[in-house]
Design a protein around this motif. Structure first.
Motif, PDB file in Angstrom:
ATOM      1  N   PHE A   1      -5.104   3.940  -2.550  1.00  0.00           N
ATOM      2  CA  PHE A   1      -4.583   5.144  -3.202  1.00  0.00           C
ATOM      3  C   PHE A   1      -5.728   6.020  -3.709  1.00  0.00           C
ATOM      4  O   PHE A   1      -5.704   7.246  -3.565  1.00  0.00           O
TER       5      PHE A   1
ATOM      6  N   GLN B   1       0.807  -1.227   0.000  1.00  0.00           N
ATOM      7  CA  GLN B   1       0.000   0.000   0.000  1.00  0.00           C
ATOM      8  C   GLN B   1       0.842   1.280   0.000  1.00  0.00           C
ATOM      9  O   GLN B   1       0.549   2.248   0.712  1.00  0.00           O
TER      10      GLN B   1
ATOM     11  N   ILE C   1      -5.815  -1.094  -5.749  1.00  0.00           N
ATOM     12  CA  ILE C   1      -5.289   0.271  -5.544  1.00  0.00           C
ATOM     13  C   ILE C   1      -6.306   1.160  -4.807  1.00  0.00           C
ATOM     14  O   ILE C   1      -6.194   2.389  -4.818  1.00  0.00           O
TER      15      ILE C   1
ATOM     16  N   GLU D   1      -7.204   8.160  -1.137  1.00  0.00           N
ATOM     17  CA  GLU D   1      -6.354   9.306  -0.788  1.00  0.00           C
ATOM     18  C   GLU D   1      -6.528  10.457  -1.774  1.00  0.00           C
ATOM     19  O   GLU D   1      -6.577  11.623  -1.396  1.00  0.00           O
TER      20      GLU D   1
ATOM     21  N   ALA E   1       1.971   4.650  -1.803  1.00  0.00           N
ATOM     22  CA  ALA E   1       1.305   5.565  -2.748  1.00  0.00           C
ATOM     23  C   ALA E   1       1.944   5.444  -4.127  1.00  0.00           C
ATOM     24  O   ALA E   1       3.168   5.329  -4.242  1.00  0.00           O
ATOM     25  N   LEU E   2       1.112   5.466  -5.176  1.00  0.00           N
ATOM     26  CA  LEU E   2       1.624   5.238  -6.532  1.00  0.00           C
ATOM     27  C   LEU E   2       2.663   6.280  -6.939  1.00  0.00           C
ATOM     28  O   LEU E   2       3.643   5.960  -7.612  1.00  0.00           O
TER      29      LEU E   2
END
Length: 725
Positions: free
Chosen positions: A671, A635, A668, A674, A637-638
């Motif tokens: 993300f 997990q 995902i 977020e 963040a991309l």
């Protein structure tokens, strides 16, 4: 003093041969007479014998300086194998421990050892120099002597120190041997070794049994290579790649296709390397995939093909590497793959080097490019490069001669070129001459005030694709020559000056067209045509499967996947995974009905599936993809993943899309929570549920300006992963 030696008797006694090849006897006599000797002899011509036999005849120990440890071991074993006692030949290099070195030294002191192979690095060690000063040296042999010259294809700075060391150890005749050297390299070698007085022996570079071909390097190169090897079953071959990574990858692909292949490069430990070498010699392996470190001194006479996966850095390197094929005089196929992209990559590699070295490297590369692109007889071009004239117009054993191009009249173009060279005072290289005749007023030309000359732009109305072939073929025809000392500067010959006064017909062939666009467009189903009937049946099946699962069709398989299926006819789940966008998960989930349909279609219509397209690829579990999947599992963040991997966010999304489209499930959501509004996620998700297409532009148009491209891509990734995987 040695004239009375019956060399033929000695040849029979030591080596079991009845007669010498080519200049061997004359070379050996020259050395026995105490004269410095320079030998230029193609691979397979019998160079080693020129120093091995005299070492056995003369008093003292001969020192052979050689760059490769593998070569030394190979040759020492051969010589000791022919002798009644061990210790006739030895080597000194970094692979020996202290007690092994002491053993070698005691054999030399006892007068047993006639031949001592030394790596240049070992020769310069102080304790070795001190020891050798006490030994009677019969002569020094410098093998692979092109390593001395920075114009050679394998320059080694330590080779430059050989002469001072010889002076320190003690003077004796020197014999320098190489399989490839242009005039420039020859002069360089003799100067550096202090043997300008050497008698030269130059054998012909023509190897009539070798077939030369250059192919356009496209995306399906691995398939082409597998197909070629399958068409030559059980034959020994070497494939050269420039990078270790490519060597490992290609060897894996060959093994996956049941080809007995192994990788060989300097990054492997020495026991693996020598085991691989032995397996190749003993024919437990058919194919070696190697960097150019492999093959020097490999005495395998029946290598039937040499493939260059990447275009070599110089024609000398190319000639030497291809020379490892057909040394027994039998068949030898030499195939090189060429693309502009590789050329640009090699030029880029040079950027960090000193300017002089870059300049030399670029010149050598240009010669290789000229060889690859030209439609002239390949043999004629190679021999011309080594200063040898090949009189025949058609050698009958290269791709250009077997498929000759139509000749065109280039009298006017040649006249423009020759007059231009004269106008700029015979002081510039090919690319400058071409810019000058085309009328390009670049900085260089303006700085020399050449844009003011009458001849400037005299060829601007002619086809610009003419200039390279005209200059290359005028060099071969002897109207122009390249200045050896200032490498690459074009000068007029007497014949060129006569041509200006009295022009005559000059027929040329245009260059081969290695079109960049072709390179991009060739898909994995290259060379085969899409089967429209099967494609339509696959689309119907996809529709049926998508209705059953209540999913849009593109979630099952994308169009590009169906197109490839209808081109290459995969009939097992394993083969299906070679199709773009089909990973193991997707093949297992949806593949069974598709391969059954394809199999039935092939049987009912007697379709012979193209052999070359049943090439198994090795699943490219690219390190990057694995790292991305692991990071998403944790997990992260991309955008942080993109930073950590040193790639743009867009490139990261490309990678993640490829992962989910091929059937791997990822989550995902952490993300999206977020960075996106929940309503936005739902709206985009619902759009893809209803849509007939996953096309990004269509989605952006339909969804309007409220959503960014990145947001749409992110939700599409979630949708494909949730629904299809």
């Amino acid at each position: 003093m040695n004239k009375e030696v019956n060399l033929t008797e000695k040849l029979k006694q030591y080596f079991g041969f009845d007669k010498f090849k080519g200049d061997q006897e004359a070379i050996i006599r020259n050395l026995l007479d105490g004269k410095n000797t320079f030998v230029l002899m193609p691979t397979g011509g019998g160079k080693s014998l020129c120093y091995q036999l005299p070492s056995l005849i003369m008093d003292g120990t001969a020192i052979v300086i050689s760059p490769l440890i593998a070569l030394m071991k190979n040759q020492v074993d051969v010589i000791n194998g022919m002798s009644e006692s061990d210790g006739v030949a030895h080597y000194l290099n970094s692979s020996l421990n202290k007690s092994a070195i002491d053993h070698v030294k005691s054999d030399i002191m006892a007068g047993k050892t006639k031949l001592l192979y030394v790596a240049p690095e070992s020769l310069t060690k102080e304790d070795n120099v001190d020891f050798l000063k006490t030994v009677k040296i019969s002569f020094y042999a410098i093998d692979e002597a092109h390593c001395i010259s920075e114009w050679g294809h394998d320059f080694r700075p330590e080779y430059r120190r050989i002469r001072p060391i010889i002076n320190e150890i003690g003077n004796a005749p020197v014999i320098a041997l190489t399989a490839t050297a242009t005039d420039k390299v020859r002069t360089d070698i003799k100067k550096s070794l202090g043997i300008l007085d050497a008698t030269e022996f130059k054998s012909s570079f023509n190897r009539p049994n070798l077939y030369y071909e250059v192919r356009h390097k496209t995306k399906d190169i691995d398939k082409q290579i597998v197909k070629f090897i399958r068409q030559n079953p059980g034959k020994s071959g070497i494939i050269y790649c420039l990078s270790r990574k490519k060597v490992e990858e290609l060897a894996a692909v060959l093994r996956a296709n049941d080809i007995k292949a192994a990788a060989y490069h300097a990054g492997l430990d020495s026991s693996t390397r020598s085991a691989t070498q032995d397996d190749f010699l003993m024919e437990r392996l058919d194919v070696i995939v190697a960097t150019i470190a492999f093959g020097m001194g490999i005495d395998k006479p029946d290598v039937r093909f040499v493939i260059h996966y990447d275009i070599p850095k110089s024609l000398e390197g190319y000639y030497q590497e291809t020379g490892r094929a057909g040394r027994d005089g039998g068949e030898g196929k030499c195939i090189a793959f060429y693309s502009y992209k590789d050329l640009r990559k090699l030029e880029k590699f040079m950027e960090g080097k000193p300017v002089a070295e870059q300049d030399i490297g670029r010149q050598l590369l240009q010669e290789t490019a000229a060889y690859a692109e030209s439609s002239v007889c390949r043999r004629k071009m190679l021999l011309h490069y080594f200063g040898e004239v090949y009189d025949k117009d058609n050698c009958g054993n290269c791709d250009n001669c077997l498929h000759p191009k139509t000749k065109i009249e280039a009298k006017d173009a040649l006249l423009v070129v020759l007059q231009a060279i004269a106008a700029i005072k015979e002081d510039f290289r090919t690319d400058y001459v071409i810019d000058f005749v085309e009328g390009k007023d670049n900085n260089d030309i303006v700085a020399h005030k050449h844009d003011k000359l009458d001849e400037f732009g005299s060829g601007e109305d002619m086809d610009e694709k003419l200039w390279n072939p005209v200059i290359r073929q005028a060099l071969i025809a002897g109207y122009i020559k390249k200045d050896v000392e200032n490498y690459g500067i074009l000068k007029l010959t007497a014949a060129g000056k006569r041509f200006i006064k009295n022009p005559e017909s000059f027929m040329i062939v245009k260059d081969n067209d290695f079109n960049e666009e072709d390179e991009e467009e060739v898909s994995d189903g290259a060379g085969a045509a899409l089967d429209p009937m099967l494609y339509s049946m696959l689309k119907d099946l996809r529709k049926k499967v998508s209705s059953k699962h209540q999913l849009p069709p593109y979630v099952i398989f994308q169009d590009v996947s169906l197109e490839q299926m209808a081109t290459v006819y995969p009939i097992t789940l394993e083969e299906l995974q070679n199709i773009q966008g089909v990973g193991a998960g997707k093949a297992r989930r949806y593949g069974k009905e598709f391969v059954e349909l394809i199999k039935k279609h092939c049987e009912e219509n007697d379709i012979e599936r193209p052999e070359d397209l049943r090439v198994r690829t090795v699943a490219k579990k690219s390190v990057l993809k694995v790292k991305i999947i692991q990071s998403i599992d944790r997990q992260i963040a991309l955008d942080d993943i993109a930073d950590a991997q040193g790639i743009d966010f867009e490139d990261l999304l490309d990678e993640v899309e490829a992962i989910v489209y091929s059937g791997t499930k990822i989550n995902i959501d952490y993300f999206l929570e977020e960075v996106m509004d929940d309503d936005h996620v739902d709206d985009i998700y619902d759009y893809f549920k209803e849509s007939e297409t996953d096309d990004l532009e269509t989605a952006m148009e339909e969804l309007g300006d409220d959503y960014s491209e990145d947001e749409i891509r992110l939700v599409r990734i979630k949708f494909i992963s949730d629904m299809g995987n």
